[in-house]
Design a protein around this motif. Sequence first.
Motif, PDB file in Angstrom:
ATOM      1  N   ILE A  97     -62.161  -7.605  -4.610  1.00  0.00           N
ATOM      2  CA  ILE A  97     -61.057  -8.346  -3.980  1.00  0.00           C
ATOM      3  C   ILE A  97     -61.168  -9.828  -4.303  1.00  0.00           C
ATOM      4  CG2 ILE A  97     -59.899  -8.943  -1.816  1.00  0.00           C
ATOM      5  CD1 ILE A  97     -60.853  -6.249  -0.697  1.00  0.00           C
ATOM      6  N   LYS A  98     -62.256 -10.449  -3.876  1.00  0.00           N
ATOM      7  CA  LYS A  98     -62.452 -11.872  -4.183  1.00  0.00           C
ATOM      8  C   LYS A  98     -62.582 -12.083  -5.694  1.00  0.00           C
ATOM      9  CE  LYS A  98     -65.677 -15.693  -3.357  1.00  0.00           C
ATOM     10  NZ  LYS A  98     -64.839 -16.636  -2.598  1.00  0.00           N
ATOM     11  N   GLY A  99     -63.419 -11.265  -6.338  1.00  0.00           N
ATOM     12  CA  GLY A  99     -63.658 -11.431  -7.763  1.00  0.00           C
ATOM     13  C   GLY A  99     -62.419 -11.215  -8.607  1.00  0.00           C
ATOM     14  N   THR A 100     -61.692 -10.121  -8.356  1.00  0.00           N
ATOM     15  CA  THR A 100     -60.500  -9.847  -9.155  1.00  0.00           C
ATOM     16  C   THR A 100     -59.413 -10.885  -8.918  1.00  0.00           C
ATOM     17  OG1 THR A 100     -59.635  -8.340  -7.457  1.00  0.00           O
ATOM     18  CG2 THR A 100     -60.929  -7.366  -9.241  1.00  0.00           C
ATOM     19  N   HIS A 101     -59.306 -11.373  -7.686  1.00  0.00           N
ATOM     20  CA  HIS A 101     -58.282 -12.372  -7.384  1.00  0.00           C
ATOM     21  C   HIS A 101     -58.570 -13.682  -8.113  1.00  0.00           C
ATOM     22  CE1 HIS A 101     -55.995 -15.147  -4.519  1.00  0.00           C
ATOM     23  NE2 HIS A 101     -55.093 -14.443  -5.168  1.00  0.00           N
ATOM     24  N   LEU A 102     -59.817 -14.153  -8.021  1.00  0.00           N
ATOM     25  CA  LEU A 102     -60.177 -15.380  -8.720  1.00  0.00           C
ATOM     26  C   LEU A 102     -60.038 -15.213 -10.233  1.00  0.00           C
ATOM     27  CD1 LEU A 102     -63.334 -16.489  -6.692  1.00  0.00           C
ATOM     28  CD2 LEU A 102     -61.102 -17.606  -6.715  1.00  0.00           C
ATOM     29  N   ALA A 107     -59.781 -18.719 -12.286  1.00  0.00           N
ATOM     30  CA  ALA A 107     -60.478 -19.716 -11.468  1.00  0.00           C
ATOM     31  C   ALA A 107     -61.994 -19.660 -11.599  1.00  0.00           C
ATOM     32  CB  ALA A 107     -60.089 -19.538  -9.990  1.00  0.00           C
ATOM     33  N   LEU A 108     -62.511 -18.753 -12.430  1.00  0.00           N
ATOM     34  CA  LEU A 108     -63.956 -18.623 -12.571  1.00  0.00           C
ATOM     35  C   LEU A 108     -64.517 -19.432 -13.736  1.00  0.00           C
ATOM     36  CD1 LEU A 108     -64.367 -14.795 -11.872  1.00  0.00           C
ATOM     37  CD2 LEU A 108     -64.900 -16.703 -10.341  1.00  0.00           C
ATOM     38  N   SER A 109     -63.660 -19.922 -14.603  1.00  0.00           N
ATOM     39  CA  SER A 109     -64.124 -20.681 -15.761  1.00  0.00           C
ATOM     40  C   SER A 109     -63.009 -21.561 -16.295  1.00  0.00           C
ATOM     41  CB  SER A 109     -64.602 -19.729 -16.868  1.00  0.00           C
ATOM     42  OG  SER A 109     -64.920 -20.429 -18.049  1.00  0.00           O
ATOM     43  N   GLU A 110     -63.385 -22.700 -16.873  1.00  0.00           N
ATOM     44  CA  GLU A 110     -62.400 -23.576 -17.499  1.00  0.00           C
ATOM     45  C   GLU A 110     -62.083 -23.132 -18.922  1.00  0.00           C
ATOM     46  OE1 GLU A 110     -63.664 -27.583 -17.213  1.00  0.00           O
ATOM     47  OE2 GLU A 110     -63.537 -27.654 -15.018  1.00  0.00           O
ATOM     48  N   TRP A 118     -63.663 -12.529 -17.954  1.00  0.00           N
ATOM     49  CA  TRP A 118     -63.899 -12.230 -16.536  1.00  0.00           C
ATOM     50  C   TRP A 118     -62.744 -11.435 -15.933  1.00  0.00           C
ATOM     51  CZ3 TRP A 118     -68.575 -12.140 -15.663  1.00  0.00           C
ATOM     52  CH2 TRP A 118     -69.468 -13.140 -16.041  1.00  0.00           C
ATOM     53  N   ALA A 119     -61.518 -11.683 -16.394  1.00  0.00           N
ATOM     54  CA  ALA A 119     -60.375 -10.914 -15.890  1.00  0.00           C
ATOM     55  C   ALA A 119     -60.532  -9.438 -16.241  1.00  0.00           C
ATOM     56  CB  ALA A 119     -59.069 -11.469 -16.451  1.00  0.00           C
ATOM     57  N   VAL A 120     -60.903  -9.151 -17.503  1.00  0.00           N
ATOM     58  CA  VAL A 120     -61.105  -7.768 -17.912  1.00  0.00           C
ATOM     59  C   VAL A 120     -62.278  -7.147 -17.155  1.00  0.00           C
ATOM     60  CG1 VAL A 120     -61.756  -6.264 -19.852  1.00  0.00           C
ATOM     61  CG2 VAL A 120     -60.086  -8.099 -20.195  1.00  0.00           C
ATOM     62  N   PHE A 282     -62.954 -11.665   1.114  1.00  0.00           N
ATOM     63  CA  PHE A 282     -61.670 -11.763   0.425  1.00  0.00           C
ATOM     64  C   PHE A 282     -61.460 -13.129  -0.218  1.00  0.00           C
ATOM     65  CE2 PHE A 282     -59.290  -8.334   3.123  1.00  0.00           C
ATOM     66  CZ  PHE A 282     -60.285  -7.434   2.806  1.00  0.00           C
ATOM     67  N   GLY A 283     -62.079 -14.154   0.355  1.00  0.00           N
ATOM     68  CA  GLY A 283     -61.903 -15.518  -0.134  1.00  0.00           C
ATOM     69  C   GLY A 283     -60.901 -16.296   0.697  1.00  0.00           C
ATOM     70  N   HIS A 284     -61.122 -17.601   0.804  1.00  0.00           N
ATOM     71  CA  HIS A 284     -60.247 -18.446   1.624  1.00  0.00           C
ATOM     72  C   HIS A 284     -58.795 -18.399   1.149  1.00  0.00           C
ATOM     73  CE1 HIS A 284     -63.743 -20.076   3.604  1.00  0.00           C
ATOM     74  NE2 HIS A 284     -64.264 -20.459   2.459  1.00  0.00           N
ATOM     75  N   SER A 285     -58.586 -18.274  -0.165  1.00  0.00           N
ATOM     76  CA  SER A 285     -57.221 -18.316  -0.673  1.00  0.00           C
ATOM     77  C   SER A 285     -56.389 -17.122  -0.221  1.00  0.00           C
ATOM     78  CB  SER A 285     -57.214 -18.391  -2.205  1.00  0.00           C
ATOM     79  OG  SER A 285     -57.849 -17.260  -2.771  1.00  0.00           O
ATOM     80  N   LEU A 286     -57.053 -16.040   0.191  1.00  0.00           N
ATOM     81  CA  LEU A 286     -56.328 -14.870   0.698  1.00  0.00           C
ATOM     82  C   LEU A 286     -56.261 -14.833   2.220  1.00  0.00           C
ATOM     83  CD1 LEU A 286     -57.503 -11.951  -1.635  1.00  0.00           C
ATOM     84  CD2 LEU A 286     -55.319 -13.159  -1.655  1.00  0.00           C
ATOM     85  N   ILE A 287     -57.005 -15.690   2.885  1.00  0.00           N
ATOM     86  CA  ILE A 287     -57.053 -15.625   4.352  1.00  0.00           C
ATOM     87  C   ILE A 287     -56.497 -16.912   4.969  1.00  0.00           C
ATOM     88  CG2 ILE A 287     -58.530 -15.235   6.377  1.00  0.00           C
ATOM     89  CD1 ILE A 287     -58.311 -12.824   4.534  1.00  0.00           C
ATOM     90  N   ASN A 288     -57.323 -17.933   5.102  1.00  0.00           N
ATOM     91  CA  ASN A 288     -56.919 -19.103   5.878  1.00  0.00           C
ATOM     92  C   ASN A 288     -56.383 -20.255   5.030  1.00  0.00           C
ATOM     93  OD1 ASN A 288     -59.776 -19.343   5.049  1.00  0.00           O
ATOM     94  ND2 ASN A 288     -59.668 -21.336   6.060  1.00  0.00           N
ATOM     95  N   CYS A 289     -56.292 -20.057   3.721  1.00  0.00           N
ATOM     96  CA  CYS A 289     -55.748 -21.095   2.832  1.00  0.00           C
ATOM     97  C   CYS A 289     -54.687 -20.511   1.906  1.00  0.00           C
ATOM     98  CB  CYS A 289     -56.873 -21.728   1.999  1.00  0.00           C
ATOM     99  SG  CYS A 289     -58.166 -22.512   2.962  1.00  0.00           S
ATOM    100  N   HIS A 290     -53.908 -19.575   2.400  1.00  0.00           N
ATOM    101  CA  HIS A 290     -52.937 -18.910   1.530  1.00  0.00           C
ATOM    102  C   HIS A 290     -51.782 -19.841   1.155  1.00  0.00           C
ATOM    103  CE1 HIS A 290     -52.023 -15.250  -0.486  1.00  0.00           C
ATOM    104  NE2 HIS A 290     -50.813 -15.122   0.041  1.00  0.00           N
TER     105      HIS A 290
END
Length: 355
Positions: A97-102, A107-110, A118-120, A282-290
């Motif tokens: 959930i957190k990993g696939t979303h990022l 968001a895991l690398s520039e 990482w997406a694959v 899940f990560g903040h972006s999916l919960i309290n920082c959507h």
Amino acid sequence: MQGVPEEWTEEDGGTGERSRGTGTGKGEETMMMELTRLVQKTVKESSWWERRGIDCSILAAAFISLPPAFLLLGSSHFLWFSAGVLLMGVAHGIITIKGTHLASHGALSESQAWAKFWAVFFIEICGSFSALAGVKGHIKMHHAHTNVIGLGDSSVWKVPFLSRSIYLFIAPLAVPVITPLVALGRKYFPVERDNRTVAMVTLGLYSQYWLLINVSGFTSPLSALLCMLVCRAMFSVPYIHVNIFQHIGLPMFSPTRRPKRIYQMTHGVLNLPRNPLLDWMFGHSLINCHVEHHLFPFLSDNMCLKVKPVVSKYLTEKQLPYQEDGYLSRLQLFFNRYQELMVFAPPITELVGVQ
């Protein structure tokens, strides 16, 4: 846009750098530019640890917990075995959930090459879904057309023929089975990419099965598959809840007449309160920082949390909505208004005065 594979982006890739709709209003453009400058200033002043390191460490901890989880699953003692199931379920939840979303947002690398890798890895091998289909559905549809009827309105989560109790509490348990079936059944991309998806999804599923048989000592294929299902479905219910709570029931817009982006996101996105378990998993972006995530979707979870005071203060000063509600409050709303929100088509909202 660093960290986002070129082939996965469209004009703005859902970043909000270009206004969508009937035209670019000067006031809306100025507000979005002002807010972007404030957020960019915070990002530039942040260390790599804050921008990516914290989230990468959480993902690394989830992977490190897998070996002891497999060993615990081989125990004949009920408590140790239960601890193994729980540890495996938590690790799987964080990774898928957190990993696939990022990973879907780069968001895991520039580096674009690493972002694609990482997406694959996270979406296909760990999450059992097509990376290209996932990115297309999430970034190019949901983020680009948030709460637009028929495009980014979370309709993929609606199953009108199910009763509210079945939909909210039972059906999500089937997500681990449905996800790979949908991924393997898609034929929207070139054959070589479909073949890669089949290979990666199979690799991910078989690897867990093989480890359960050869490391945990499961003697029955059926028991190993059942264990996989339990671990993978452990957090499916809150996952489905979060996906619908933060958009459905809020203003919905017509594909041909929608507000400018800053109005679209502030009216159509909602933050849930901080929750130690779900924030971590899940990560903040999916919960309290959507809200922050939809305005600046390529920020990591930790950076969404860091810019949250900046965004909330700015939106409040500009008298724009900054919507927040509790998990139980949203659950009660959906349970009581299930037919209206999840079965019938929601009404279109016209934001008079901001078009």
